[in-house]
Design a protein around this motif. Structure first.
Motif, mmCIF file in Angstrom:
data_model
loop_
_atom_site.group_PDB
_atom_site.id
_atom_site.type_symbol
_atom_site.label_atom_id
_atom_site.label_comp_id
_atom_site.label_asym_id
_atom_site.label_seq_id
_atom_site.Cartn_x
_atom_site.Cartn_y
_atom_site.Cartn_z
ATOM 1 N N GLU A 1 1.379 -0.941 -0.035
ATOM 2 C CA GLU A 1 0.744 -0.270 0.172
ATOM 3 C C GLU A 1 0.991 1.159 -0.309
ATOM 4 N N ILE A 2 0.835 1.995 -1.097
ATOM 5 C CA ILE A 2 1.430 2.508 -1.213
ATOM 6 C C ILE A 2 0.867 4.281 -2.230
ATOM 7 N N LYS A 3 0.863 5.265 -1.408
ATOM 8 C CA LYS A 3 -0.041 6.750 -1.814
ATOM 9 C C LYS A 3 -1.678 6.420 -1.711
ATOM 10 N N ASN A 4 -1.744 5.598 -0.824
ATOM 11 C CA ASN A 4 -3.389 5.163 -0.900
ATOM 12 C C ASN A 4 -3.741 4.238 -2.459
ATOM 13 N N ARG A 5 -2.558 3.554 -2.906
ATOM 14 C CA ARG A 5 -2.998 2.669 -4.260
ATOM 15 C C ARG A 5 -2.872 1.227 -3.298
ATOM 16 N N MET A 6 -3.017 0.304 -3.949
ATOM 17 C CA MET A 6 -2.982 -1.578 -2.700
ATOM 18 C C MET A 6 -2.457 -2.276 -4.270
ATOM 19 N N PHE A 7 -1.287 -2.665 -4.241
ATOM 20 C CA PHE A 7 -0.469 -3.618 -4.990
ATOM 21 C C PHE A 7 -0.942 -4.607 -4.528
ATOM 22 N N LEU A 8 -0.956 -5.863 -5.420
ATOM 23 C CA LEU A 8 -0.182 -7.190 -5.594
ATOM 24 C C LEU A 8 0.849 -7.658 -6.206
ATOM 25 N N ILE A 9 1.384 -8.224 -4.505
ATOM 26 C CA ILE A 9 3.071 -8.791 -5.791
ATOM 27 C C ILE A 9 3.138 -9.930 -5.566
ATOM 28 N N ASP A 10 2.738 -10.728 -7.066
ATOM 29 C CA ASP A 10 2.829 -11.971 -6.845
ATOM 30 C C ASP A 10 1.501 -12.993 -6.098
ATOM 31 N N SER B 1 -11.785 -5.614 -3.238
ATOM 32 C CA SER B 1 -11.945 -3.991 -4.450
ATOM 33 C C SER B 1 -11.212 -3.343 -4.327
ATOM 34 N N ARG B 2 -9.809 -3.060 -3.775
ATOM 35 C CA ARG B 2 -9.248 -2.452 -4.198
ATOM 36 C C ARG B 2 -7.695 -3.077 -4.544
ATOM 37 N N ILE B 3 -7.796 -4.064 -4.721
ATOM 38 C CA ILE B 3 -6.892 -4.417 -5.800
ATOM 39 C C ILE B 3 -6.766 -4.354 -7.142
ATOM 40 N N ASN B 4 -6.431 -3.248 -8.075
ATOM 41 C CA ASN B 4 -6.648 -2.907 -9.278
ATOM 42 C C ASN B 4 -5.529 -3.242 -10.190
ATOM 43 N N HIS B 5 -4.030 -4.087 -9.438
ATOM 44 C CA HIS B 5 -3.686 -4.486 -10.434
ATOM 45 C C HIS B 5 -2.043 -5.298 -9.177
ATOM 46 N N ILE B 6 -2.765 -5.926 -10.207
ATOM 47 C CA ILE B 6 -0.988 -7.412 -9.913
ATOM 48 C C ILE B 6 -0.196 -7.783 -10.623
ATOM 49 N N PHE B 7 0.908 -7.645 -9.734
ATOM 50 C CA PHE B 7 2.637 -8.042 -10.504
ATOM 51 C C PHE B 7 3.051 -9.281 -10.423
#
Length: 301
Positions: free
Chosen positions: A25-34, A51-57
């Motif tokens: 969680e960074i700058k109010n963004r939530m990123f899923l990594i792996d 619902s907060r996960i919009n980008h998966i790396f």
């Protein structure tokens, strides 16, 4: 900047450990990594909103890093998701995912976008007004990328006392926060430095898993605030690194030191070890600020 470790162990899931997956969680963004097996269960367990996960790396197409992806994508559909979902990962991640959706007749209720990666050079894969994400080319048995997350500098902070002292209208506040000087009605120009404070320093996070020891990543992660680096083995098992293309805790610490990282977070431990504490002790012989990732652990930086 908040990092939640959903899983951080190598190879196979166990009843007491989970394969790689984490939420940044960074700058109010939530990123899923792996997205290893069990990721969606871990998300529920630790009360992280789907619902907060919009980008998966996805770093690479070894099972312990992406076998949970199809399940999560399918669950999103079952929950009636409508928001777009973006998946970033090696070429092939689209094919393997769509084949499973096709054969199970489980098409999504939302737009699913794949951003497939093939370059062996570092590249920007995501950017908005707050965060930029860059790949970190790693050296593993298959094509692999780590990811570097960098905050963009925020607005300057208003010095309310100074602003009110000059009786500046609130209509000019955004201009001031953006760095602008102000001209008063009497013609005096008030420099921005008198009206604001510096913004908080922009934070950065680098995710590096899986890889053999390589200093080629140093220019990309130089001065990173937090480095998550795989440490599959202890130095006593260094002989396995070249064959499996993994690192020891000592090697991870060496990378952190040479990159001038702020904090090193170790992870991706081989399950051959009964305790992860020796990983920290080994890394501390090289680098001073070491943390151990563990399933469910939350770091706030």
């Amino acid at each position: 900047m908040i990092l939640t470790i959903l899983g951080c162990y190598a190879a196979t899931p166990r009843t007491i450990t989970n394969p790689t997956s984490q939420v940044l969680e960074i700058k109010n963004r939530m990123f899923l990594i792996d997205c290893g097996e069990g990721t969606q269960v871990q998300l529920r367990k630790h009360k992280l909103k789907f619902s907060r996960i919009n980008h998966i790396f996805i770093s690479h197409l070894h099972g312990d890093h992406f076998y949970g992806l199809i399940g999560l994508i399918s669950t999103f559909a079952l929950l009636g998701r409508k928001t777009d979902l973006h998946v970033y990962g090696p070429k092939g991640v689209k094919e393997v995912t769509l084949l499973q959706l096709k054969l199970s007749n489980s098409w999504t209720t939302y737009n699913l976008y794949f951003h497939e990666l093939e370059s062996t050079e570092s590249q920007v894969v995501y950017e908005d007004d707050k965060v930029v994400v860059t790949t970190i080319p790693l050296k593993h048995r298959v094509y692999t990328n780590g990811y570097h997350f960098q905050e963009k500098s925020g607005d300057r902070k208003l010095n309310i006392e100074a602003v009110e002292n000059y009786e500046i209208d609130t209509a000019y506040y955004q201009k001031i926060k953006s760095g602008g000087d102000i001209t008063l009605d009497d013609g005096r120009v008030i420099p921005n430095e008198e009206l604001t404070f510096d913004p908080l320093p922009a934070k950065s996070y680098a995710f590096c898993s899986d890889t053999v020891y390589t200093e080629s990543i140093l220019p990309i992660i130089n001065n990173v605030d937090v480095l998550y680096h795989e440490s599959t083995f202890l130095q006593s098992e260094e002989q396995y690194c070249e064959k499996t293309m993994h690192c020891t805790a000592q090697q991870a610490a060496t990378i952190a030191k040479k990159a001038n990282a702020g904090t090193l977070v170790l992870g991706h431990y081989s399950t051959r070890y009964g305790s992860i504490e020796p990983f920290k002790q080994e890394a501390l012989t090289v680098f001073d600020n070491v943390e151990l990732a563990d399933d469910g652990k939350v770091f706030e930086f």
